[in-house]
Design an enzyme around this catalytic site. Structure first.
Site, PDB file in Angstrom:
ATOM      1  N   CYS A 219      -2.603   2.925   7.611  1.00 21.20           N
ATOM      2  CA  CYS A 219      -3.554   2.408   8.457  1.00 21.20           C
ATOM      3  C   CYS A 219      -3.634   2.026   9.626  1.00 21.20           C
ATOM      4  CB  CYS A 219      -4.125   1.430   7.156  1.00 21.20           C
ATOM      5  SG  CYS A 219      -3.343  -0.503   7.961  1.00 21.20           S
TER       6      CYS A 219
ATOM      7  N   CYS B 256       0.747  -1.443   0.240  1.00 18.10           N
ATOM      8  CA  CYS B 256       0.291  -0.165   0.217  1.00 18.10           C
ATOM      9  C   CYS B 256       0.817   1.710  -0.396  1.00 18.10           C
ATOM     10  CB  CYS B 256      -0.571   0.005   1.328  1.00 18.10           C
ATOM     11  SG  CYS B 256      -0.376  -0.237   2.929  1.00 18.10           S
TER      12      CYS B 256
ATOM     13  N   CYS C 198       0.613  -5.011   7.585  1.00 20.49           N
ATOM     14  CA  CYS C 198       0.755  -4.603   7.549  1.00 20.49           C
ATOM     15  C   CYS C 198       1.725  -4.890   9.353  1.00 20.49           C
ATOM     16  CB  CYS C 198      -0.409  -3.441   8.611  1.00 20.49           C
ATOM     17  SG  CYS C 198      -1.589  -3.467   6.879  1.00 20.49           S
TER      18      CYS C 198
ATOM     19  N   ASP D  19       2.757   2.194   2.783  1.00 20.48           N
ATOM     20  CA  ASP D  19       2.678   2.842   3.424  1.00 20.48           C
ATOM     21  C   ASP D  19       4.130   3.077   4.587  1.00 20.48           C
ATOM     22  OD1 ASP D  19       0.257   3.903   3.432  1.00 20.48           O
ATOM     23  OD2 ASP D  19      -0.485   2.518   4.603  1.00 20.48           O
TER      24      ASP D  19
HETATM   25  S1  FES Z   1      -2.743  -1.292   4.679  1.00 18.52           S
HETATM   26 FE1  FES Z   1      -1.517   0.227   4.488  1.00 18.52          FE
HETATM   27  S2  FES Z   1      -0.589   0.179   5.982  1.00 18.52           S
HETATM   28 FE2  FES Z   1      -1.907  -1.501   6.762  1.00 18.52          FE
END
Ligand code: FES
Ligand SMILES: Cc1ncc(COP(=O)(O)O)c(C=O)c1O
Lengths: 399, 146
Positions: B58, B33, B102, B35
């Protein structure tokens, strides 16, 4: 009182609306007293038939159509699937090319993707930074093989309203059919299928205070379109299946209410939305409003907050009793954030940090106050956690 | 979709921040994602005496960072290296399948920080291995899950 115990502030009306009591009241007798099958011949079933016919007239009146041009479906997705697949398959000998936009709902985009696998070719038009399709681009994309142009009336994520009448004219000038997904537009954008040159139009009850799982497709008389749902002879042989009579009755009453005073409704909702937007942009630095400054649905506010991620925003808002949505990849567990935000040129990070607030008829100025009270705090906390936040945008730590 | 534990950890995360004179810093990005997670370690001899994080992501990513930093405090570097994402998931009372990656981010960030610490001490960084959760959970992060 705990925030959670309170009635939540619901600002996600683009996802779905609550049902208005008068709409439920209109539906109620069709669950019980008038349970007959509209296709049955005995007199008892006549009320069911009348309910469906009345709703068809209500939908037709709301969009400037004839009742015979309105066909009920099980929602907006079915209407989109029917319009795009049905028009493509029925006009295949005339051409194999479809023009649509990059920011359509997946009900249109994934349908186009499926048609590509069946041998059709599809042009996905880009949009400008505000999410607008240039009618000139439509004209340029059209070829001799183009049989259908499908561009939504208003976008569900950023609320941008398209130049539908102009796009309809361009399509017709080149002999192509014009479909528009008006699922988000009904009740906010005045629709006249004649004036706007629309051949096919999708709508859905649960976006304007009606029931879920019921929608309609407007099909201009004489339009070549294949059926999608095969079976019995309902809907004049065009859409099989025993009618969802209470749902259809509710849809009819809902569209009548939603289009009775569009201007007054828009004025009231936009006043609250505008204050929300002004205050959010004024109180939270490094924030942008996504979508068009003026050509947008009156209830839509879509922000990107730099350095933070949308799902986290959403859940902290939820913990404080506010319902909203986001175009972040994390919210869906997928790798790509919203295709709509990316198409307007946002970076992955900006699209990731998006928040959509969509107002509705039950929202009050107090609801706006609640959001304005909670949101800066939520963004501040997440920016404190984020490694991307520059020092100047951090809240100074109090020890 | 999240357990109460995840929500509690996410809404009141511990160890948010940086360590100015950290002995090891690890930053990783999620291939799924996009992140980002950054973990800071303060190490005395072979023991982690402080761990802090900053995360862009998230609720599951923030909860995982908070939980993981809590778990490795007081651990030796080699024990912290062995912390698996499944340990973090368990401590959180479970994560939805789509969110398992994550927690992998937290494990990877810890390993990156430990390797940074090793490098600063003139040691060879350890082989980090694949960024798999070892799960076959269908979260989409593992190549075999598409
Ligand atoms: S889905 Fe993006 S960090 Fe968890
Ligand atoms: C623009 C648009 N088109 C289609 C749909 C699908 O409608 P339904 O949920 O009724 O199938 C939606 C609803 O999310 C929408 O916003």
């Amino acid at each position: 009182m705990n925030d959670l115990d309170r009635h939540p502030v619901y600002m996600d009306h683009a996802a779905t609306t609550f049902m208005k009591p008068e709409i439920m009241a209109a539906m109620a007798p069709y669950f019980s007293r008038y349970f007959g099958n509209p296709s049955s011949l005995y007199r008892f079933a006549r009320e069911s038939r009348n309910g469906v016919d009345g709703a068809r007239r209500q939908v037709a009146a709301a969009i400037g159509a004839n009742p015979e041009e309105v066909f009920f479906t099980a929602g907006g997705s079915e209407a989109d699937n029917w319009a795009v697949k049905g028009a493509a398959l029925a006009n295949r000998e005339r051409g194999d090319h479809i023009v649509t936009s990059a920011i359509e709902h997946h009900a249109v985009l994934h349908t186009c993707g499926w048609l590509e696998k069946q041998g059709f070719s599809v042009t996905y038009l880009p949009v400008d930074e505000f999410g607008r399709v240039d009618p000139g681009d439509v004209e340029e994309a059209i070829t001799d093989a183009t049989i259908l142009v499908s561009v939504m009336t208003a976008n569900n994520e950023i609320g941008t309203i398209q130049s539908v009448a102009e796009i309809g004219r361009v399509a017709h000038d080149h002999g192509a059919l014009f479909h528009t997904d008006a699922v988000q537009a009904v009740g906010a954008v005045p629709i006249d299928v004649e004036r706007m040159g629309i051949d096919l139009l999708s709508l859905s009850g649960h976006k304007f205070y009606g029931p879920k799982g019921v929608g309609a497709l407007y099909i201009r008389r004489g339009t070549r379109i294949e059926n999608l749902i095969h079976g019995g002879g309902q809907e004049r042989g065009r859409r099989a299946g025993t009618e969802n009579v209470p749902g259809i009755v509710g849809l009819g009453r809902a569209i009548e209410l939603a289009t009775a005073d569009i201007e007054g409704h828009n004025r009231r909702i936009a006043a609250m939305r505008d204050r929300l937007v002004r205050s959010v942009l004024g109180s939270i630095p490094d924030t942008r409003l996504n979508g068009h400054p003026t050509e947008r649905l009156p209830n839509n506010a879509n922000f990107s907050f730099r350095y933070v991620e949308g799902e986290s925003i959403l859940l902290l808002l939820d913990a404080r009793g506010i319902c909203a949505s986001t175009g972040s990849a994390c919210s869906s567990g997928s790798s790509e954030p919203s295709h709509v935000l990316l198409a307007t040129g946002l970076s992955h990070e900006e699209a990731h940090g998006s928040l959509r607030l969509t107002l509705g008829d039950a929202n009050t100025e107090e609801d706006v106050d609640s959001v304005l009270e909670v949101l800066p705090d939520v963004i501040g906390r997440l920016r404190e956690i984020s490694p991307l936040t520059p020092v100047r945008a951090r809240i100074p730590e109090v020890d | 979709m999240y357990t109460e534990k995840v929500i509690a950890e996410f809404t009141n995360p511990e160890n948010v921040g940086e360590i100015a004179d950290a002995d090891g810093v690890g930053e990783v990005g999620s291939p799924t994602c996009g992140d980002i997670m950054k973990i800071y370690l303060k190490v005395e001899e072979d023991r982690i005496i402080d761990a802090r994080f900053r995360t862009f992501g998230c609720a599951a990513a923030i909860a995982s960072s908070s939980m993981a930093t809590r778990m490795i405090r007081g651990m030796t570097l080699s024990d912290a290296w062995e912390l698996s994402n499944a340990d973090v998931v368990d401590a959180l009372g479970g994560l939805p399948e789509a969110k398992v990656h994550c927690s992998v981010l937290a494990r990877d960030a810890i390993r990156a920080a430990i390797n940074d610490c090793r490098t600063r001490r003139g040691l060879e960084p350890r082989e980090t291995g694949s960024s798999r959760c070892g799960g076959g959970t269908g979260c989409g992060s593992c190549p075999e899950n598409g």
